[in-house]
Design a protein around this motif. Sequence first.
Motif, mmCIF file in Angstrom:
data_model
loop_
_atom_site.group_PDB
_atom_site.id
_atom_site.type_symbol
_atom_site.label_atom_id
_atom_site.label_comp_id
_atom_site.label_asym_id
_atom_site.label_seq_id
_atom_site.Cartn_x
_atom_site.Cartn_y
_atom_site.Cartn_z
ATOM 1 N N TYR A 1 9.998 9.318 2.887
ATOM 2 C CA TYR A 1 10.316 8.590 1.653
ATOM 3 C C TYR A 1 11.044 8.941 0.612
ATOM 4 C CZ TYR A 1 5.884 6.218 3.483
ATOM 5 O OH TYR A 1 4.784 5.751 4.313
ATOM 6 N N ILE B 1 11.360 4.523 10.178
ATOM 7 C CA ILE B 1 10.320 4.852 9.445
ATOM 8 C C ILE B 1 9.188 3.678 9.233
ATOM 9 C CG2 ILE B 1 11.471 4.380 7.196
ATOM 10 C CD1 ILE B 1 10.109 6.990 6.233
ATOM 11 N N PHE B 2 9.785 2.697 8.763
ATOM 12 C CA PHE B 2 8.713 1.548 8.706
ATOM 13 C C PHE B 2 7.889 1.118 9.569
ATOM 14 C CE2 PHE B 2 12.457 0.650 5.589
ATOM 15 C CZ PHE B 2 11.693 0.878 4.299
ATOM 16 N N TYR C 1 4.326 4.395 9.777
ATOM 17 C CA TYR C 1 3.199 4.452 8.623
ATOM 18 C C TYR C 1 2.633 3.580 8.133
ATOM 19 C CZ TYR C 1 5.830 9.088 9.017
ATOM 20 O OH TYR C 1 6.657 10.084 9.346
ATOM 21 N N ALA D 1 3.943 1.595 4.948
ATOM 22 C CA ALA D 1 5.254 2.369 4.749
ATOM 23 C C ALA D 1 6.187 1.659 3.685
ATOM 24 C CB ALA D 1 6.063 2.336 6.008
ATOM 25 N N SER E 1 -1.843 2.287 11.726
ATOM 26 C CA SER E 1 -1.438 1.133 10.841
ATOM 27 C C SER E 1 -2.320 -0.014 11.294
ATOM 28 C CB SER E 1 0.233 0.896 11.142
ATOM 29 O OG SER E 1 0.292 0.472 12.424
#
Length: 680
Positions: free
Chosen positions: A218, A238-239, A242, A245, A498
Amino acid sequence: MNRLIPIILLKNGLIVRSQLFTVHQSIGNPMHTVRRLSNWNVDELILLDISTEDRHDLRRDDLQVQYSDATLLGILPEIAKLCFMPLAVGGRIRDIESMRERFARGADKCVLNSEAVRNPDLVHQASRAFGAQAIVVSIDALRQADGRLEVHIDGGKTPTGLEPAAWARECERLGAGEILINSIDRDGSGIGYDLELVKAVSDAVSIPVIACGGVGRYDDFAPAIRQAGASAAAAANIFNFYELAYPNAKQTCLSAGIHMRPISLENKWFPREPRYDLQQEKAKLDQRMKNASDRVFTAALDQRERKMTWCTQCLYPSLSATPMEYDAHGLCMGCQIANLKRDFPDSEWTRRQHVLKDILEQARSQDGSRHDCVIGVSGGKDSYFQTHYVKNVLGYNPLLVTYYGNNFTPEGERNLQRMAEVFDVDHIIYKPGVGLLKKLNRLGFKIMGDMNWHGHMGISTIPMKIAALHQIPLVIWGEHGYADLCGQFSMNDFVEWSYRNRLEHFGRGYEWNYMVGHEGIRPADMVAYQYPSDQEIFDLGLKGIYLSNFVPWDGNANSKLASELYGFETGDIPFERTYRRASNLDDMHENGAHDYLKFVKFGYGRCTDHASKDIRSGEMSREKGIDLVRRYDPIKSSDIKRWLEYVGMSEQEFDAIADTFRDPRVWWYDGGWKRHHIKS
């Protein structure tokens, strides 16, 4: 105001994780991700179709979300319906008409890349036709060994001789309203943006610049804006890694002093849980039951291609239950990731253990007033290994949480009950009512061909609910199933648990509220399957991690350890559909009835899963694996009779309903069901 922009990379209808523009790993259905992003009121969304052909296929027909059209233009309106933010669409744009079609189907902006280089006048024409604000030029730049930057097109394959800043300046002159600058050599690296590249382009133009390529944390977002001068920071991979995110990334940007719209965790127009039309869904179910009764399932078989291939190393077919990608040599992504993991030096595993301990230390109860973490356990061999490692190797105090699906074998039941004693830990076992479980077994089978939907959703929900209830910020899971089987992520992603993964892969798009109204089920009956709210997760900082990201993971070794140290029992009677004896003792129907349905759908079963893992680990030859698969995968297990008695269904009815789920790319009817067979 600065923007934080997720990018969805779409390849043949599925979202993919990209690395260096050449390695693509299938993640899943874009619909669930777009809905999730709409939940959070994201600033903008960029959708890039990187397919080499205009064919979009979810690769399995038992999902709640389906495409009505197999082309990009066909699925774009479906995506736009769920997209509660400005949508920029790129890929396969050749002319003004291509752009006009995308605008008509829901795009707010069009993204030009290769065609802008081949035909620069297209940028000018598009700007005049639709306005500069609707035209984004995407520039993919590769940094050469000597430090020189060069624009590449055709998905990074073709060098152009153009310098990125100069080309961006020319695109602005031609009428582009924004520049999306992407670093090819940073793609999927997780080491942060190429700030020098972003700054060079930002300094060269007066229009907004969107930075992309290299985000792994981040903290990587803010420097693209504060140091390199970009108007927006974007990322793709990255989205998908997590939980929460996007809100967490935005919180980091806001904390760094970036001027952005505030965080939002709820959208009244797009709630997190999908809304279903009960009457429409009941009509679909009634139609499936009629098709089963009338034996109507052959009409589509002649209309679809039947092309099957298998991995050149393991035994996975091209049409598998898990989303799979293959390289030019026919090696599946699961084998590629397994090969990389096997080559990890001991020093890398030591480093990962330190990372794991840091995570546990942050979650540890400082005053001993609560447990340090939650472990979701079924009582199986992997549950024993997880608890052993967290409690007896690392020295933390976990709370064990079990969803009890009422399907334990005698050995599995004893293994489950023994855990609290042999590990000296607290253990919560949640048992839903048996009447409800029978209903959910029947419905799961009829609706999606999976009687264990309740089990998937139960074990993926209860540990998180208990963690939120007791304010424990960490849940530890075992292996990431899709990463292990099909190489869905890189080992360096450290992907976390998630909600999206739970709904899409565990629930296949069927959330708890889908079952409400069927067989008299009420919302109150489904409390166990209702996930903690995003606000609860955000406020607590709740996250789930996979132990397989931090320690060597081997199911056979886990079974041996559990037996030798803790008296773990394996099955006395061999399973009918696989050669392993310590698999799924927590669910007597998993290796039989449930797995047989996978064979009915896709033409392979649990023996393929087990043999492929053993081939990858070097414990079995491919030839031996093929022999075992031919022996075990086709068996119709006697476990089915036990399940039929449990739910009150005849075998004839079971077979008829199961046949409606046969994928016509695998199966065809010619005096009996025929399928493709793996060859040595």
